[in-house]
Design an enzyme around this catalytic site. Sequence first.
Site, PDB file in Angstrom:
ATOM      1  N   LYS A   4     -31.274  58.652  17.826  1.00 49.21           N
ATOM      2  CA  LYS A   4     -30.579  57.484  17.286  1.00 49.21           C
ATOM      3  C   LYS A   4     -31.333  56.177  17.556  1.00 49.21           C
ATOM      4  CE  LYS A   4     -26.083  59.776  17.588  1.00 49.21           C
ATOM      5  NZ  LYS A   4     -24.637  59.632  17.863  1.00 49.21           N
TER       6      LYS A   4
ATOM      7  N   LYS B 106     -22.948  48.947  26.298  1.00 47.14           N
ATOM      8  CA  LYS B 106     -22.919  50.376  26.612  1.00 47.14           C
ATOM      9  C   LYS B 106     -24.346  50.909  26.613  1.00 47.14           C
ATOM     10  CE  LYS B 106     -20.971  54.837  25.204  1.00 47.14           C
ATOM     11  NZ  LYS B 106     -20.199  55.583  24.197  1.00 47.14           N
TER      12      LYS B 106
ATOM     13  N   LYS C  67     -25.306  48.396  22.195  1.00 45.54           N
ATOM     14  CA  LYS C  67     -25.264  49.823  22.507  1.00 45.54           C
ATOM     15  C   LYS C  67     -26.689  50.358  22.466  1.00 45.54           C
ATOM     16  CE  LYS C  67     -23.183  54.255  21.227  1.00 45.54           C
ATOM     17  NZ  LYS C  67     -22.282  54.948  20.285  1.00 45.54           N
TER      18      LYS C  67
ATOM     19  N   TYR D 205     -13.682  56.853  32.602  1.00 45.69           N
ATOM     20  CA  TYR D 205     -12.941  58.109  32.695  1.00 45.69           C
ATOM     21  C   TYR D 205     -12.180  58.212  34.014  1.00 45.69           C
ATOM     22  CZ  TYR D 205     -16.142  59.008  28.879  1.00 45.69           C
ATOM     23  OH  TYR D 205     -16.859  58.894  27.710  1.00 45.69           O
TER      24      TYR D 205
ATOM     25  N   SER E 157     -20.468  58.587  30.057  1.00 45.18           N
ATOM     26  CA  SER E 157     -20.269  59.934  30.594  1.00 45.18           C
ATOM     27  C   SER E 157     -21.376  60.309  31.577  1.00 45.18           C
ATOM     28  CB  SER E 157     -20.214  60.935  29.447  1.00 45.18           C
ATOM     29  OG  SER E 157     -21.396  60.872  28.659  1.00 45.18           O
TER      30      SER E 157
ATOM     31  N   ARG F 209     -21.248  63.559  24.129  1.00 44.93           N
ATOM     32  CA  ARG F 209     -21.527  64.312  22.906  1.00 44.93           C
ATOM     33  C   ARG F 209     -21.015  65.740  23.012  1.00 44.93           C
ATOM     34  NH1 ARG F 209     -27.557  61.647  22.087  1.00 44.93           N
ATOM     35  NH2 ARG F 209     -26.790  59.612  21.374  1.00 44.93           N
TER      36      ARG F 209
ATOM     37  N   GLU G 223     -27.623  40.438  19.122  1.00 43.49           N
ATOM     38  CA  GLU G 223     -26.613  41.341  18.565  1.00 43.49           C
ATOM     39  C   GLU G 223     -25.198  40.812  18.815  1.00 43.49           C
ATOM     40  OE1 GLU G 223     -26.779  43.866  16.662  1.00 43.49           O
ATOM     41  OE2 GLU G 223     -28.589  45.045  16.988  1.00 43.49           O
TER      42      GLU G 223
END
Length: 321
Positions: free
Chosen positions: A214, A245, A191, A310, A271, A201, A230
């Site tokens: 982040k 992602k 991610k 979505y 998104s 968000r 990872e």
Amino acid sequence: MRRRRQAPWMREMVREHRLHPSDFIWPLFICEGEGEEQPIASLRGVSRWSIDGIVERAKEAADAGIPAVALFPNTADKDRSEDAREALNPDNLVCRAVRGIKDAGIEIGVMTDVALDPYTSHGHDGLLAEDGSVDNDATVDILAAQALVQAAAGADIVAPSDMMDGRIAAIRDTLEDGGHSNTAIMAYSAKYASALYGPFRDAVGSGDRLKGDKRGYQMDPANGMEALQEVELDISEGADFVMVKPGMLYLDIVARVADTFETPVFAYMTSGEFAMIEECAAAGAGDRDTMLMEALTAFKRAGATGILSYHALEVARKLRA
């Protein structure tokens, strides 16, 4: 080579990759209330739904052949705190939505987000240390407890999206010790600290409260080899599925993971990537449906086992028509 492309039936006959309703997981946003639908301004055509609406959406997804939905809460301000204690409430929005779907007897998988940003007052995915950084180990303890609460509510898959080190092993051990050995883990393994999460968000109500960024725990967009490290760690710790992602702008990472590991790899059309297609089409820069199907097919071509999108319900219905 053009002989293979001369007619629709011939192109169909030699097509290498195809989309199917079972390729999709449909992300859904939950809000409090009853009979509530709250359109999300930055996500054209996407809404938050109260639990009764979430149950209806799950029925629609199952009828369309979608195998699973992913649930994300918009937690009320009064329930957000520095220590994210609402994440451990067995009667929080997510847990109630999971029970609502299960009690309705809908034959569909339910995936829940394991992360603290929907519950913290500061918008981070973990607990903050005194210096303002995210405390990895303290966060992992809460994430494991959160996953157990979700599994007890009936979640079929718990999906840690936080990017803390060691959280997959801790969650797997906690689930086993808690009698939920059949609860699967989909790890957000790669991610990235992307600029493409803004509308999400907005949807979960964490954007305006985020202090700083982040980048201290999500991945640097410039790195590729790190993603493989990872993924390898998460598989070794007990992940059943892994995820990349964002997806659309990181198809090279999806392909590298799929080529390197013999494990199902999922990708999330974020998104921001969703908005790129919708806003591009709204501006008249291209045919929406053609752009959408091309983008989703690219996920499959890259090697994705499945796609969080979505657009899932709309596309699944078209594929079954």
